[in-house]
Each structure stands twice: as C-alpha cells, then as structure tokens.
Design an enzyme around this catalytic site. Sequence first.
Site, PDB file in Angstrom:
ATOM      1  N   LYS A  45     -21.043  -7.119   3.534  1.00 22.75           N
ATOM      2  CA  LYS A  45     -20.358  -6.821   2.354  1.00 22.75           C
ATOM      3  C   LYS A  45     -20.146  -7.583   1.705  1.00 22.75           C
ATOM      4  O   LYS A  45     -19.895  -7.752   0.433  1.00 22.75           O
ATOM      5  CB  LYS A  45     -18.410  -6.159   2.750  1.00 22.75           C
ATOM      6  CG  LYS A  45     -18.584  -4.582   3.048  1.00 22.75           C
ATOM      7  CD  LYS A  45     -17.933  -3.944   4.162  1.00 22.75           C
ATOM      8  CE  LYS A  45     -17.593  -3.951   5.510  1.00 22.75           C
ATOM      9  NZ  LYS A  45     -15.683  -2.978   5.574  1.00 22.75           N
TER      10      LYS A  45
ATOM     11  N   GLN B 105      -6.863  -4.346   8.684  1.00 24.19           N
ATOM     12  CA  GLN B 105      -6.650  -3.710   9.480  1.00 24.19           C
ATOM     13  C   GLN B 105      -5.372  -4.032  10.055  1.00 24.19           C
ATOM     14  O   GLN B 105      -4.578  -5.157  10.407  1.00 24.19           O
ATOM     15  CB  GLN B 105      -7.403  -2.955  10.522  1.00 24.19           C
ATOM     16  CG  GLN B 105      -6.546  -1.552  11.650  1.00 24.19           C
ATOM     17  CD  GLN B 105      -6.714  -0.656  10.827  1.00 24.19           C
ATOM     18  OE1 GLN B 105      -5.665  -0.462  10.193  1.00 24.19           O
ATOM     19  NE2 GLN B 105      -7.942  -0.620  11.205  1.00 24.19           N
TER      20      GLN B 105
ATOM     21  N   LYS C 259       7.719   3.664   2.071  1.00 22.66           N
ATOM     22  CA  LYS C 259       8.997   3.710   2.179  1.00 22.66           C
ATOM     23  C   LYS C 259       9.028   2.631   1.549  1.00 22.66           C
ATOM     24  O   LYS C 259       8.798   1.525   2.175  1.00 22.66           O
ATOM     25  CB  LYS C 259       9.257   4.269   4.056  1.00 22.66           C
ATOM     26  CG  LYS C 259       9.511   5.109   3.825  1.00 22.66           C
ATOM     27  CD  LYS C 259      10.316   5.983   4.002  1.00 22.66           C
ATOM     28  CE  LYS C 259      10.248   7.817   4.707  1.00 22.66           C
ATOM     29  NZ  LYS C 259      10.155   8.096   3.283  1.00 22.66           N
TER      30      LYS C 259
ATOM     31  N   HIS D  73      -8.321   2.466  -3.212  1.00 21.78           N
ATOM     32  CA  HIS D  73      -8.762   2.203  -2.726  1.00 21.78           C
ATOM     33  C   HIS D  73     -10.673   3.603  -2.977  1.00 21.78           C
ATOM     34  O   HIS D  73      -9.601   4.471  -3.674  1.00 21.78           O
ATOM     35  CB  HIS D  73      -8.427   2.939  -1.406  1.00 21.78           C
ATOM     36  CG  HIS D  73      -7.174   2.029  -1.081  1.00 21.78           C
ATOM     37  ND1 HIS D  73      -6.762   2.178   0.623  1.00 21.78           N
ATOM     38  CD2 HIS D  73      -6.382   1.120  -1.383  1.00 21.78           C
ATOM     39  CE1 HIS D  73      -6.226   0.921   0.129  1.00 21.78           C
ATOM     40  NE2 HIS D  73      -5.701   0.721  -0.670  1.00 21.78           N
TER      41      HIS D  73
ATOM     42  N   GLU E 285       1.181  -0.968  -0.228  1.00 22.80           N
ATOM     43  CA  GLU E 285      -0.020  -0.290  -0.203  1.00 22.80           C
ATOM     44  C   GLU E 285       0.976   1.080   0.101  1.00 22.80           C
ATOM     45  O   GLU E 285       1.989   1.481   0.569  1.00 22.80           O
ATOM     46  CB  GLU E 285      -0.880  -0.173   1.774  1.00 22.80           C
ATOM     47  CG  GLU E 285      -1.950   0.962   1.555  1.00 22.80           C
ATOM     48  CD  GLU E 285      -2.197   1.823   2.805  1.00 22.80           C
ATOM     49  OE1 GLU E 285      -3.600   0.613   3.091  1.00 22.80           O
ATOM     50  OE2 GLU E 285      -2.080   2.094   3.325  1.00 22.80           O
TER      51      GLU E 285
ATOM     52  N   ARG F 169     -16.281   2.968   3.643  1.00 21.10           N
ATOM     53  CA  ARG F 169     -17.143   3.750   3.724  1.00 21.10           C
ATOM     54  C   ARG F 169     -16.469   5.009   3.602  1.00 21.10           C
ATOM     55  O   ARG F 169     -16.647   5.623   3.447  1.00 21.10           O
ATOM     56  CB  ARG F 169     -18.261   3.334   5.044  1.00 21.10           C
ATOM     57  CG  ARG F 169     -19.108   4.808   5.583  1.00 21.10           C
ATOM     58  CD  ARG F 169     -19.225   4.099   6.830  1.00 21.10           C
ATOM     59  NE  ARG F 169     -18.064   4.339   7.501  1.00 21.10           N
ATOM     60  CZ  ARG F 169     -17.938   4.667   9.205  1.00 21.10           C
ATOM     61  NH1 ARG F 169     -18.888   3.866   9.883  1.00 21.10           N
ATOM     62  NH2 ARG F 169     -17.110   4.692   9.921  1.00 21.10           N
TER      63      ARG F 169
ATOM     64  N   GLN G 299       5.009   6.768  15.470  1.00 22.76           N
ATOM     65  CA  GLN G 299       4.024   6.448  14.112  1.00 22.76           C
ATOM     66  C   GLN G 299       2.574   5.223  14.740  1.00 22.76           C
ATOM     67  O   GLN G 299       1.683   5.552  14.827  1.00 22.76           O
ATOM     68  CB  GLN G 299       4.606   5.477  13.217  1.00 22.76           C
ATOM     69  CG  GLN G 299       4.163   4.301  12.641  1.00 22.76           C
ATOM     70  CD  GLN G 299       4.811   2.834  12.585  1.00 22.76           C
ATOM     71  OE1 GLN G 299       6.681   2.685  12.931  1.00 22.76           O
ATOM     72  NE2 GLN G 299       4.659   2.442  11.293  1.00 22.76           N
TER      73      GLN G 299
ATOM     74  N   THR H  27      -3.891   4.723  -1.038  1.00 27.26           N
ATOM     75  CA  THR H  27      -5.186   4.917  -0.546  1.00 27.26           C
ATOM     76  C   THR H  27      -6.000   5.800  -1.057  1.00 27.26           C
ATOM     77  O   THR H  27      -5.377   6.533  -2.343  1.00 27.26           O
ATOM     78  CB  THR H  27      -4.728   5.031   0.612  1.00 27.26           C
ATOM     79  OG1 THR H  27      -3.746   6.446  -0.056  1.00 27.26           O
ATOM     80  CG2 THR H  27      -4.183   4.305   1.803  1.00 27.26           C
TER      81      THR H  27
HETATM   82  P1  FAD Z   1     -17.855   0.071   7.101  1.00 28.19           P
HETATM   83  O1  FAD Z   1     -17.513  -1.641   6.770  1.00 28.19           O
HETATM   84  O2  FAD Z   1     -19.343   0.566   6.278  1.00 28.19           O
HETATM   85  O3  FAD Z   1     -18.068  -0.371   8.561  1.00 28.19           O
HETATM   86  C1  FAD Z   1     -18.455   0.496   9.294  1.00 28.19           C
HETATM   87  C2  FAD Z   1     -19.182   0.499  10.753  1.00 28.19           C
HETATM   88  O4  FAD Z   1     -20.057   0.554  10.492  1.00 28.19           O
HETATM   89  C3  FAD Z   1     -18.317  -0.353  11.899  1.00 28.19           C
HETATM   90  O5  FAD Z   1     -18.147  -0.055  12.794  1.00 28.19           O
HETATM   91  C4  FAD Z   1     -19.379  -1.696  11.109  1.00 28.19           C
HETATM   92  O6  FAD Z   1     -19.369  -2.700  11.633  1.00 28.19           O
HETATM   93  C5  FAD Z   1     -20.451  -0.574  10.742  1.00 28.19           C
HETATM   94  N1  FAD Z   1     -21.357  -1.305   9.914  1.00 28.19           N
HETATM   95  C6  FAD Z   1     -21.254  -1.505   8.543  1.00 28.19           C
HETATM   96  N2  FAD Z   1     -22.474  -1.796   7.844  1.00 28.19           N
HETATM   97  C7  FAD Z   1     -22.772  -1.844   8.792  1.00 28.19           C
HETATM   98  C8  FAD Z   1     -24.925  -1.483   7.993  1.00 28.19           C
HETATM   99  N3  FAD Z   1     -24.849  -2.068   7.166  1.00 28.19           N
HETATM  100  N4  FAD Z   1     -25.602  -1.794   9.179  1.00 28.19           N
HETATM  101  C9  FAD Z   1     -25.140  -0.956  11.118  1.00 28.19           C
HETATM  102  N5  FAD Z   1     -23.646  -0.900  10.782  1.00 28.19           N
HETATM  103  C10 FAD Z   1     -22.979  -0.624   9.986  1.00 28.19           C
HETATM  104  N6  FAD Z   1      -9.679   4.799   4.433  1.00 28.19           N
HETATM  105  C11 FAD Z   1      -9.548   5.891   3.678  1.00 28.19           C
HETATM  106  O7  FAD Z   1     -10.145   7.066   3.754  1.00 28.19           O
HETATM  107  N7  FAD Z   1      -8.724   6.163   2.895  1.00 28.19           N
HETATM  108  C12 FAD Z   1      -8.504   4.796   1.988  1.00 28.19           C
HETATM  109  O8  FAD Z   1      -7.475   5.093   0.981  1.00 28.19           O
HETATM  110  C13 FAD Z   1      -8.717   4.054   3.307  1.00 28.19           C
HETATM  111  N8  FAD Z   1      -8.360   2.643   3.034  1.00 28.19           N
HETATM  112  C14 FAD Z   1      -8.024   1.412   3.997  1.00 28.19           C
HETATM  113  C15 FAD Z   1      -7.694   0.514   4.090  1.00 28.19           C
HETATM  114  C16 FAD Z   1      -7.485  -0.701   4.693  1.00 28.19           C
HETATM  115  C17 FAD Z   1      -6.898  -2.656   4.465  1.00 28.19           C
HETATM  116  C18 FAD Z   1      -8.746  -0.578   6.066  1.00 28.19           C
HETATM  117  C19 FAD Z   1      -8.761  -1.524   6.969  1.00 28.19           C
HETATM  118  C20 FAD Z   1      -8.746   0.931   6.175  1.00 28.19           C
HETATM  119  C21 FAD Z   1      -8.584   1.545   5.268  1.00 28.19           C
HETATM  120  N9  FAD Z   1      -9.062   2.937   5.475  1.00 28.19           N
HETATM  121  C22 FAD Z   1      -9.286   3.871   4.676  1.00 28.19           C
HETATM  122  C23 FAD Z   1     -10.096   3.324   6.464  1.00 28.19           C
HETATM  123  C24 FAD Z   1     -11.497   3.618   6.728  1.00 28.19           C
HETATM  124  O9  FAD Z   1     -11.998   3.808   5.963  1.00 28.19           O
HETATM  125  C25 FAD Z   1     -11.805   3.435   8.123  1.00 28.19           C
HETATM  126  O10 FAD Z   1     -11.835   2.612   9.191  1.00 28.19           O
HETATM  127  C26 FAD Z   1     -13.712   3.912   7.979  1.00 28.19           C
HETATM  128  O11 FAD Z   1     -14.285   4.172   8.993  1.00 28.19           O
HETATM  129  C27 FAD Z   1     -14.644   2.256   8.074  1.00 28.19           C
HETATM  130  O12 FAD Z   1     -14.589   2.130   6.828  1.00 28.19           O
HETATM  131  P2  FAD Z   1     -15.245   0.057   5.618  1.00 28.19           P
HETATM  132  O13 FAD Z   1     -15.033   0.506   4.723  1.00 28.19           O
HETATM  133  O14 FAD Z   1     -14.831  -0.815   6.740  1.00 28.19           O
HETATM  134  O15 FAD Z   1     -16.461   0.646   6.666  1.00 28.19           O
END
Ligand code: FAD
Length: 274
Positions: free
Chosen positions: A158, A169, A261, A71, A15, A101, A205, A44
Amino acid sequence: MKLKEIYSQFAISFEVFPPKAENKNLFEELKTLKSYNPAFISLTYSAGGSNNKSFELIKDIKNIGFDIMPHFTCISSSKSDVEDNLKGIEEINIDKILALRGDIPDDITLIKQDFHYANELVNFIREKTDLSIAVAGYPEGHIESPDIKTDIENLKRKVDAGADVIFTQLFFDNGKFYDFQEHVQNAGITIPIIAGIMPVISKKQINKMTSLAKISIPAKLQTALDDYDDLKSFGIDFATKQCDDLIKNGVCGLHFYTLNKSYSTAKILDNIRR
Ligand code: FAD
C-alpha cells in the site's frame, strides 16, 4: 490540508460514523470536539450506504468548519463506482481519503472483483486523482493474516502504491504499537504512523471489538472489565496513560475512535494537555 503537511508536526484527529437516524446528536458532539482543534474529522464508510447521503454529511461537517477525510472501501465497488466517488469527493474540495479494502461481505456475490486488496485501490486513486492517501495498519496483525511479517509485507504494497500515512487499528497495549513501529521501519516504510485510540466505555463495546479484530487486553484492563459496572472513568484514565506514554515516545499523531460521543475523548484531551 494534505496529510503530509498535517503530520509535519504532531496532530490529533477524530473518527465519526454516519448516524443511522438523524445527524443532530452527531453535530452536538462535534461542537464540543471542535474546541480541541482536530486537524480533521474522519468519516467511516459503509459499503451499503448511499453515496448521496454520505456526500451530504461530508459537506455538512465541512460547513461547520472541519477539514475532513472520508473513508472508502473497494471490495464491493466497481472501477466506475470508485471513479464516481472520487470525482464527487474532489468536486466538494476534499483533498484526502482513507483507502480501504473493507471486510469481505458474508454474501460473496457482493464482491465486484475489480479490486481485491487495498493496495489496488491506492494505486487507482494515485493514478486518477491528486488526493492525499491514508491506509490502515494493524499493530497486532490483520485478522486474516497468518502472521505480522506477512501483514507488514502487504502494508508495504500500500505504501509503495502511494500511501502517505498509516492509521492504526485501535490497541490497548502500547508495547504492541512500538513493536509494530519497529517492524514497519525494518520493512523500509518511513511514512507517519498514527495511533488509533478508543476510549473504553463498556464491556459490550470491548467484546464486540475483540471479536472482530486481533486486539490484546492488558491484565489491568481485563480486571476492570471483570470488576467494574461503570467503565467510563476507568476508560478515560486508561486512555490518558496510553496517550501520555505514546506522546512521550514521539508518536506522530493520535486518532480517536469517538463512536460519535465527545465526553471521553474530551476528558482524555483535557488530561493530556494539563
Ligand atoms: P488490505 O490492506 O487489503 O488487507 C486485507 C488483508 O489482506 C490483510 O490480511 C492483508 O495482510 C492481506 N493483503 C493485503 N494486500 C494483499 C495482497 N496484495 N495479496 C495478498 N494478501 C494481501 N471498514 C469499513 O467498512 N469502513 C470503514 O470506514 C473502515 N475504517 C477503518 C479505519 C481504520 C483506521 C482501520 C484500521 C480499519 C477500518 N475498517 C473500515 C476496517 C477494514 O475495512 C477491515 O479491517 C478490512 O478487513 C481490511 O481493510 P484493509 O484496507 O486494511 O485491507
């Protein structure tokens, strides 16, 4: 290459994030990382960033010979923004995307209300495109989630909407990853789970990461954080052991959070290939 095909065997990926200033340093680091034959680079997405700039960077990374998975976050996007993005991605022959999301913005007026959770985005991408879709998973539960069971139920939404692969994560305690794998399997989810690995570089970090997400710090790592000023070589050794153990236990893939890096990630890969 589509994600299902990539993970028909063990694969590594890296990444990176769009640099704030110029891209020159990123391309130097990518040059080093190229010799480790990653299946792809993931890039990202920052909700406030310009799409044109992001497409240019995607094209530039592709042009130096990498497959790439952008992403994309949806909380601050309208359906037409998302459609435009998806069209742009497909036009430059990208075949995979990490559907997210995104974090809830501090300024809630930035929430567009077309998408509330990532499962809705996955559904939309499935309907509109032929892209292969990755989603995020949280070995210790997402920070907003009351418990891991609820979080896995939401992860399943999902997967049911059409996700092909789960990227986790970052985590430092492999036990948390194995427990997560078990919960996921018990929920009837069978798609590959790719382990997110971040080499420890500095205390700053780690403090930042653990303030943003649920990430346990094993005692050995805590001792190093307390005692060492220079954590780089400890971080390489720690992540090498983590990766060795994951590989021994049959992990489908390793996804390295490089922070743009190459040094630590390259050393870890040298170590695990020895
Ligand atoms: P969701 O899957 O929608 O989950 C968010 C929360 O809502 C969770 O607590 C879940 O349990 C709950 N939830 C999900 N669906 C529902 C539903 N239908 N009803 C009720 N509750 C629900 N962020 C960035 O801004 N840019 C990036 O490029 C980025 N890359 C990432 C890459 C990885 C591998 C990871 C692990 C995270 C990344 N993130 C990034 C962070 C991510 O955007 C955040 O963690 C965000 O808060 C959640 O995104 P999600 O897609 O997991 O959300």
